[in-house]
Design a protein around this motif. Sequence first.
Motif, mmCIF file in Angstrom:
data_model
loop_
_atom_site.group_PDB
_atom_site.id
_atom_site.type_symbol
_atom_site.label_atom_id
_atom_site.label_comp_id
_atom_site.label_asym_id
_atom_site.label_seq_id
_atom_site.Cartn_x
_atom_site.Cartn_y
_atom_site.Cartn_z
ATOM 1 N N ILE A 48 36.088 55.076 52.265
ATOM 2 C CA ILE A 48 36.736 53.739 51.459
ATOM 3 C C ILE A 48 36.658 54.179 50.198
ATOM 4 O O ILE A 48 35.683 55.001 49.580
ATOM 5 C CB ILE A 48 35.629 52.713 51.684
ATOM 6 C CG1 ILE A 48 36.096 51.552 50.780
ATOM 7 C CG2 ILE A 48 34.386 52.954 51.290
ATOM 8 C CD1 ILE A 48 35.619 50.283 51.475
ATOM 9 N N ILE A 50 36.806 52.115 46.527
ATOM 10 C CA ILE A 50 36.684 50.919 45.714
ATOM 11 C C ILE A 50 37.118 50.907 44.453
ATOM 12 O O ILE A 50 36.830 51.843 43.698
ATOM 13 C CB ILE A 50 35.302 50.398 45.681
ATOM 14 C CG1 ILE A 50 34.647 50.191 47.161
ATOM 15 C CG2 ILE A 50 35.323 49.189 44.927
ATOM 16 C CD1 ILE A 50 33.435 49.671 47.233
ATOM 17 N N ASN A 77 40.669 53.554 53.548
ATOM 18 C CA ASN A 77 40.409 52.011 53.234
ATOM 19 C C ASN A 77 40.432 52.075 51.571
ATOM 20 O O ASN A 77 39.781 53.016 51.057
ATOM 21 C CB ASN A 77 39.457 51.495 53.799
ATOM 22 C CG ASN A 77 39.377 51.725 55.420
ATOM 23 O OD1 ASN A 77 39.954 50.976 56.188
ATOM 24 N ND2 ASN A 77 38.542 52.628 56.131
ATOM 25 N N ALA A 79 39.503 49.020 48.711
ATOM 26 C CA ALA A 79 39.184 47.494 48.376
ATOM 27 C C ALA A 79 39.120 47.225 46.898
ATOM 28 O O ALA A 79 39.011 48.405 46.132
ATOM 29 C CB ALA A 79 37.544 47.253 48.746
ATOM 30 N N GLN A 93 48.129 45.670 45.618
ATOM 31 C CA GLN A 93 48.000 45.693 46.964
ATOM 32 C C GLN A 93 49.404 46.206 47.600
ATOM 33 O O GLN A 93 49.113 47.034 48.586
ATOM 34 C CB GLN A 93 47.758 44.480 47.570
ATOM 35 C CG GLN A 93 46.192 44.324 46.980
ATOM 36 C CD GLN A 93 45.781 42.710 47.455
ATOM 37 O OE1 GLN A 93 46.562 41.644 47.492
ATOM 38 N NE2 GLN A 93 44.721 42.575 48.164
ATOM 39 N N VAL A 104 41.325 46.722 52.316
ATOM 40 C CA VAL A 104 40.369 45.836 53.286
ATOM 41 C C VAL A 104 39.835 44.677 52.511
ATOM 42 O O VAL A 104 39.823 44.770 51.370
ATOM 43 C CB VAL A 104 39.106 46.775 53.369
ATOM 44 C CG1 VAL A 104 38.121 46.135 54.257
ATOM 45 C CG2 VAL A 104 39.683 48.302 54.148
ATOM 46 N N GLY A 105 39.814 43.558 53.128
ATOM 47 C CA GLY A 105 39.060 42.395 52.519
ATOM 48 C C GLY A 105 40.091 41.812 51.281
ATOM 49 O O GLY A 105 41.169 42.264 50.928
ATOM 50 N N TRP A 131 29.527 41.355 48.665
ATOM 51 C CA TRP A 131 31.035 41.648 48.786
ATOM 52 C C TRP A 131 31.093 42.992 49.138
ATOM 53 O O TRP A 131 31.809 43.456 50.377
ATOM 54 C CB TRP A 131 31.848 41.309 47.675
ATOM 55 C CG TRP A 131 33.170 41.804 47.822
ATOM 56 C CD1 TRP A 131 34.140 40.880 48.280
ATOM 57 C CD2 TRP A 131 33.788 43.122 47.370
ATOM 58 N NE1 TRP A 131 35.431 41.687 48.311
ATOM 59 C CE2 TRP A 131 35.211 42.795 47.682
ATOM 60 C CE3 TRP A 131 33.395 44.270 47.022
ATOM 61 C CZ2 TRP A 131 36.123 43.934 47.544
ATOM 62 C CZ3 TRP A 131 34.414 45.288 46.482
ATOM 63 C CH2 TRP A 131 35.669 45.021 46.778
ATOM 64 N N THR A 132 30.333 43.897 48.759
ATOM 65 C CA THR A 132 30.614 45.628 48.984
ATOM 66 C C THR A 132 29.895 45.740 50.597
ATOM 67 O O THR A 132 30.779 46.417 51.360
ATOM 68 C CB THR A 132 29.809 46.419 48.270
ATOM 69 O OG1 THR A 132 30.309 46.183 46.721
ATOM 70 C CG2 THR A 132 29.922 47.762 48.474
ATOM 71 N N ILE A 135 32.560 44.585 53.148
ATOM 72 C CA ILE A 135 33.429 45.616 53.167
ATOM 73 C C ILE A 135 33.208 46.543 53.862
ATOM 74 O O ILE A 135 33.902 47.122 54.710
ATOM 75 C CB ILE A 135 33.956 45.843 51.801
ATOM 76 C CG1 ILE A 135 34.789 44.644 50.916
ATOM 77 C CG2 ILE A 135 35.040 47.034 51.836
ATOM 78 C CD1 ILE A 135 35.855 43.946 51.624
#
Length: 139
Positions: A48, A50, A77, A79, A93, A104-105, A131-132, A135
């Motif tokens: 992931i 972020i 992924n 976020a 996005q 994601v999310g 939130w993290t 995710i």
Amino acid sequence: MAIKMRILHSTSKAKLISIADLIKNEYQLAINATDAIPPAYPCNNERIVILILSVKDDADDQLRRFLMELTKARAQNVAIITDGKETGIAKVQDYLRQAGTNVVGEPLYVKVGLFGGKNLTDEEKSAVLGWTKAIVEAI
């Protein structure tokens, strides 16, 4: 919990950059897990990524080019944490989806004051970490 995670930012706001450090410390990530966009070391098979972004109506050219290169092989992924506008984040996005990565999310919108101090309140810290966690569990 060991997870291959990177936190990349495209912002000059200290509060948003402190969020990157908060997540890095919470997940005990390597020192080079946080970086500015474009990163010094490219993403490679990250579980992931972020993204912490300040985007108004659209991504600037450097950010857009980076997003278009963030393929599934580089980041499975992605976020987003932002203080930007919904229209700009929707375009971000779209760029990510065109590159083939999984968004994601829902983006986490953070309010940054006019004078933009770097300190996070306890409520903001718990919101970011909650939130993290959601995710990470979703992937």
